[in-house]
Design an enzyme around this catalytic site. Structure first.
Site, PDB file in Angstrom:
ATOM      1  N   ARG A  57       0.793  -1.235   0.000  1.00 28.56           N
ATOM      2  CA  ARG A  57       0.000   0.000   0.000  1.00 28.56           C
ATOM      3  C   ARG A  57       0.821   1.279   0.000  1.00 28.56           C
ATOM      4  NH1 ARG A  57      -3.097  -3.103   1.691  1.00 28.56           N
ATOM      5  NH2 ARG A  57      -1.364  -3.678   2.977  1.00 28.56           N
ATOM      6  N   THR A  58       1.749   1.361   0.944  1.00 24.09           N
ATOM      7  CA  THR A  58       2.463   2.632   1.097  1.00 24.09           C
ATOM      8  C   THR A  58       3.251   2.941  -0.166  1.00 24.09           C
ATOM      9  OG1 THR A  58       2.560   2.279   3.461  1.00 24.09           O
ATOM     10  CG2 THR A  58       4.061   3.927   2.566  1.00 24.09           C
ATOM     11  N   LYS A  86      25.010  -6.073  -3.028  1.00 21.24           N
ATOM     12  CA  LYS A  86      26.456  -5.838  -3.140  1.00 21.24           C
ATOM     13  C   LYS A  86      27.062  -5.243  -1.880  1.00 21.24           C
ATOM     14  CE  LYS A  86      26.163  -5.290  -8.109  1.00 21.24           C
ATOM     15  NZ  LYS A  86      26.225  -4.355  -9.233  1.00 21.24           N
ATOM     16  N   ARG A 107      11.546   3.426   3.106  1.00 20.87           N
ATOM     17  CA  ARG A 107      11.163   2.478   4.163  1.00 20.87           C
ATOM     18  C   ARG A 107      12.351   1.554   4.395  1.00 20.87           C
ATOM     19  NH1 ARG A 107       5.708  -1.069   4.523  1.00 20.87           N
ATOM     20  NH2 ARG A 107       4.958   0.988   5.132  1.00 20.87           N
ATOM     21  N   HIS A 135       5.770   6.081  11.285  1.00 20.07           N
ATOM     22  CA  HIS A 135       5.210   6.014   9.937  1.00 20.07           C
ATOM     23  C   HIS A 135       4.306   7.239   9.798  1.00 20.07           C
ATOM     24  CE1 HIS A 135       3.623   4.616   6.253  1.00 20.07           C
ATOM     25  NE2 HIS A 135       3.270   3.383   6.569  1.00 20.07           N
TER      26      HIS A 135
HETATM   27  C1  NCD Z   1       1.583  -0.775   8.054  1.00 20.07           C
HETATM   28  C2  NCD Z   1       3.080  -0.711   8.142  1.00 20.07           C
HETATM   29  O1  NCD Z   1       3.777  -1.074   7.205  1.00 20.07           O
HETATM   30  O2  NCD Z   1       3.538  -0.229   9.178  1.00 20.07           O
HETATM   31  N1  NCD Z   1       1.086  -0.849   6.785  1.00 20.07           N
HETATM   32  C3  NCD Z   1       0.954   0.319   6.090  1.00 20.07           C
HETATM   33  O3  NCD Z   1       1.904   1.034   5.863  1.00 20.07           O
HETATM   34  N2  NCD Z   1      -0.273   0.667   5.707  1.00 20.07           N
HETATM   35  C4  NCD Z   1       0.959  -1.686   9.008  1.00 20.07           C
HETATM   36  C5  NCD Z   1       1.396  -3.100   9.062  1.00 20.07           C
HETATM   37  O4  NCD Z   1       2.290  -3.532   8.340  1.00 20.07           O
HETATM   38  O5  NCD Z   1       0.806  -3.809   9.870  1.00 20.07           O
END
Ligand code: NCD
Length: 314
Positions: A57-58, A86, A107, A135
């Site tokens: 999603r993100t 590498k 991320r 986040h």
């Molecule tokens: C979350 C995350 O990656 O922290 N997902 C997201 O970004 N919508 C929640 C999760 O992974 O449970």
């Protein structure tokens, strides 16, 4: 808070005024996000989409938001892409991304990694999850959804349910909500209670925080029920994971109708595993797919503000 050229690393950067600015602009993104209006304001800009940890999603949301505004991007198609294999340092990869890109979304599994990337890249960086740390854009889209659904958040009781120890979305949202007059109910199995540091921070700032193991009692009083999955990838001890799994919560449509306030909304950052039954999806209270839609709007608005294009998009 100044958006222009800033990195978004933590929700602590925000105040109410900057959130109002961001959300007002996010609301104006609806037509562009649906392609009812064409917008190329970010034409020629490149987003660096650096995901060193799993994401669906993100990543899609961050990339779609940029492309809806006419921008292009380069990305890591999976976590095993070349520089990681590498043995290149995160700093060197970031420095290079800073050469190719105008803005970076990152991320990574380490707490503090986004700050490192921002320092090395010299371009604005958006933290899309630094391990169990923060986040911020998820918290912003969560808050936006609460405001859109309920009209306001003032005085709301927010129940956060599940793996509150490892869930970074919970950590960011709990902190962000300190800007508003909310009450917190933390519902979790003992092994995954919210970090004491966060509970202390909220209480130290004068907020009521109730911690309980009792799902029913906890969600009865809530105006917002924020469900989360077990963050199984953060467990080092399989025996502990099993204990948490065995006592985990599952919300069904029957629970919602019997226990929840009729005006309560059910949220989840997704992905869900078993903690929300699919029969909840058809209820008006289910807000989790609206959260996904809102995420694109909030990220579009954030890009425009950071890149100084907020006055130029129509
Ligand atoms: C979350 C995350 O990656 O922290 N997902 C997201 O970004 N919508 C929640 C999760 O992974 O449970």
């Amino acid at each position: 808070m100044e958006f222009h050229k800033s990195s978004i690393l933590s929700v602590r950067q925000f105040d109410r005024e900057s959130i109002e600015t961001l959300f007002a602009l996010a609301r104006r993104m609806k037509k562009i996000a649906r392609r009812a209006v064409r917008c190329r304001v970010l034409e020629g800009y490149i987003l660096g989409s650096l995901f060193f940890e799993e994401s669906t999603r993100t990543r899609w949301s961050s990339e779609a938001a940029f492309q809806r505004l006419g921008g292009g991007m380069i990305n890591t198609t999976d976590v095993r892409f070349s520089s990681m294999v590498k043995g290149e340092s995160l700093e060197d990869t970031a420095r290079m991304a800073g050469i190719f890109c105008d803005i970076i979304v990152v991320r990574h599994k380490e707490v503090g990694s986004a700050t490192k990337v921002a320092r090395a890249a010299g371009k604005p960086v958006i933290n899309a999850g630094d391990g169990p740390g923060e986040h911020p854009t998820q918290a912003l889209l969560d808050l936006f959804t609460i405001m859109e659904d309920r009209g306001s958040i003032k005085g709301a009781t927010v129940a956060m349910v599940g793996d509150l120890k490892h869930g970074r979305t919970v950590h960011s949202l709990a902190r962000l909500l300190m800007l508003y007059g909310v009450k917190y109910i933390f519902i979790s199995p003992d092994l995954v209670r919210a970090p004491p540091k966060i509970v202390r921070e909220l209480r130290g700032n004068g907020f009521a925080v109730k911690e309980t193991r009792d799902f029913e009692e906890g969600i009865r009083k809530a105006d917002v029920v924020y469900m989360t999955r077990i963050q199984q990838e953060r467990f080092t001890d399989p025996a502990q994971l099993k204990v948490v799994n065995d006592g985990y919560y599952r919300l069904t449509a029957r629970h919602v109708s019997r226990w929840c306030k009729p005006t309560a909304i059910i949220m989840h950052p997704l992905p869900r595993v078993n903690e929300i039954a699919t029969d909840v999806d058809r209820l008006r209270q289910a807000a989790y797919f609206r959260q996904v839609e809102n995420g694109v709007l909030v990220r579009m608005a954030l890009y425009l503000l950071i890149l100084g294009k907020e006055g130029k998009f129509v």
